[in-house]
Design a protein around this motif. Sequence first.
Motif, PDB file in Angstrom:
ATOM      1  N   VAL A  48     101.850  25.608  45.790  1.00  0.00           N
ATOM      2  CA  VAL A  48     101.593  26.973  47.029  1.00  0.00           C
ATOM      3  C   VAL A  48     100.009  26.794  46.131  1.00  0.00           C
ATOM      4  N   LYS A  49      99.468  28.178  47.080  1.00  0.00           N
ATOM      5  CA  LYS A  49      98.524  28.431  46.113  1.00  0.00           C
ATOM      6  C   LYS A  49      98.710  28.973  45.232  1.00  0.00           C
ATOM      7  N   PRO A  50      97.346  29.239  43.928  1.00  0.00           N
ATOM      8  CA  PRO A  50      97.473  30.107  42.840  1.00  0.00           C
ATOM      9  C   PRO A  50      97.184  31.472  43.594  1.00  0.00           C
ATOM     10  N   GLY A  51      97.649  32.656  42.701  1.00  0.00           N
ATOM     11  CA  GLY A  51      97.781  33.529  43.227  1.00  0.00           C
ATOM     12  C   GLY A  51      96.686  34.508  42.272  1.00  0.00           C
ATOM     13  N   ASP A 106      90.813  28.747  48.260  1.00  0.00           N
ATOM     14  CA  ASP A 106      91.004  28.199  47.003  1.00  0.00           C
ATOM     15  C   ASP A 106      92.686  29.235  46.231  1.00  0.00           C
ATOM     16  N   MET A 107      92.747  30.867  46.495  1.00  0.00           N
ATOM     17  CA  MET A 107      93.421  30.947  45.535  1.00  0.00           C
ATOM     18  C   MET A 107      94.346  31.679  46.853  1.00  0.00           C
ATOM     19  N   SER A 108      95.352  32.288  46.491  1.00  0.00           N
ATOM     20  CA  SER A 108      96.211  33.819  47.481  1.00  0.00           C
ATOM     21  C   SER A 108      95.865  34.897  46.803  1.00  0.00           C
ATOM     22  N   MET A 109      96.162  35.933  48.141  1.00  0.00           N
ATOM     23  CA  MET A 109      96.325  37.122  46.843  1.00  0.00           C
ATOM     24  C   MET A 109      97.826  37.165  45.834  1.00  0.00           C
ATOM     25  N   GLU A 160      89.392  40.448  37.154  1.00  0.00           N
ATOM     26  CA  GLU A 160      90.150  39.167  37.873  1.00  0.00           C
ATOM     27  C   GLU A 160      89.686  39.777  39.144  1.00  0.00           C
ATOM     28  N   LEU A 161      88.830  40.821  39.490  1.00  0.00           N
ATOM     29  CA  LEU A 161      87.953  41.482  41.154  1.00  0.00           C
ATOM     30  C   LEU A 161      87.319  40.390  41.771  1.00  0.00           C
ATOM     31  N   PRO A 162      86.413  39.549  41.400  1.00  0.00           N
ATOM     32  CA  PRO A 162      85.578  38.631  41.563  1.00  0.00           C
ATOM     33  C   PRO A 162      86.565  36.973  42.371  1.00  0.00           C
ATOM     34  N   GLN A 163      87.910  36.736  41.694  1.00  0.00           N
ATOM     35  CA  GLN A 163      88.582  36.159  42.808  1.00  0.00           C
ATOM     36  C   GLN A 163      88.782  36.487  43.545  1.00  0.00           C
ATOM     37  N   LEU A 164      88.761  37.838  44.277  1.00  0.00           N
ATOM     38  CA  LEU A 164      88.809  37.426  45.691  1.00  0.00           C
ATOM     39  C   LEU A 164      87.722  36.714  45.930  1.00  0.00           C
ATOM     40  N   PHE A 165      86.351  36.383  46.343  1.00  0.00           N
ATOM     41  CA  PHE A 165      85.835  35.564  46.843  1.00  0.00           C
ATOM     42  C   PHE A 165      86.492  34.098  46.620  1.00  0.00           C
ATOM     43  N   ASN A 166      87.351  33.791  46.063  1.00  0.00           N
ATOM     44  CA  ASN A 166      87.703  32.888  45.604  1.00  0.00           C
ATOM     45  C   ASN A 166      89.395  32.844  46.951  1.00  0.00           C
ATOM     46  N   VAL A 167      90.049  34.205  46.890  1.00  0.00           N
ATOM     47  CA  VAL A 167      90.332  33.768  48.234  1.00  0.00           C
ATOM     48  C   VAL A 167      90.006  33.875  49.753  1.00  0.00           C
ATOM     49  N   LEU A 168      89.558  34.306  49.519  1.00  0.00           N
ATOM     50  CA  LEU A 168      88.340  34.426  50.981  1.00  0.00           C
ATOM     51  C   LEU A 168      88.144  32.169  50.844  1.00  0.00           C
TER      52      LEU A 168
END
Length: 316
Positions: free
Chosen positions: A259-262, A229-232, A218-226
Amino acid sequence: MIKNLKHGKPFKAPKYAYNTREIYVYCPDSQVDVISSVLSNYDIDVHFNDYSLINLDEKIITHYENIHLSDNQREFLVTATELGAWVEPLVSYLDERFGYTEVSLLKSSYFLHQKAFSILSTKRTQKAKRFIDISSALLLLFFTFPIIFITAILIKLESKGPVLYKQSRTGQYNIEFKVVKFRSMRVDAEAAGAQWASKNDSRVTKVGAFIRKTRIDELPQLFNVLRGDMSMVGPRPEREVFIKKLEKEIQYYRFRHAVKPGLTGLAQVSYPYGASLEDAIWKHKYDIHYIKHHSALLDMKIFLKTVKVVLFGLGR
């Protein structure tokens, strides 16, 4: 029936109200069988439409679809409130007591009080959540960079194909985006079409099994958060092909997209991994509860539970 009601002894503290064995439910007669069926799954004794009740000492009185009760029946509930009984909508009571929302009892009116959902109506809450998202994502990327680097090498060494895996998911306001994850399956994993991942899935590689269990994938999803697209923290982002199937079976399923997906969420840390309709219903119960009760403190608790999942290998 109202004149006979006596002043009730209140609970010493709210926690006692959410641990009592006995509750009273007041609802239209047509709803008794439905509610009785739902509450049969709970370890509580239920009394329906007992208007002969006189002693209100430490009584839990809940109501459901009270708009369809008679004037006298609604007056009974008002008077019980005045005389010290604990009076609350049934869904709200179950929600607070058990930590998830009984979605099978939801009606449209539940969602029509936007101010009751602070995450939806309060701009300050939304801005604070976004600030925490960006700060947390940057901090995690800094500390997990060595893990990200090593994982990328191991994936490349084990099997042919790209290190990262991009897939369309449905986000806030039903807008699709590309989620980014480490590839944990063979490149031909969906040659036969889209399908839910399952426990002990044969399509998962050896490296993939480890990074899925520890949630390193899941770590690459941190770029989605930035990217925004997503929240933590939030509901897990799902694929539109599955959403279309699930919304036919689960009422108000798309409300999770308010809400944004997490990257993680209450459903992920509260319910074991599963890929059935029943699993999806349970996750939806936690997602609705999260949206209704969102707070910085709740987000922090979910973060801490996620850390436990990662450190002790309690993931998928």
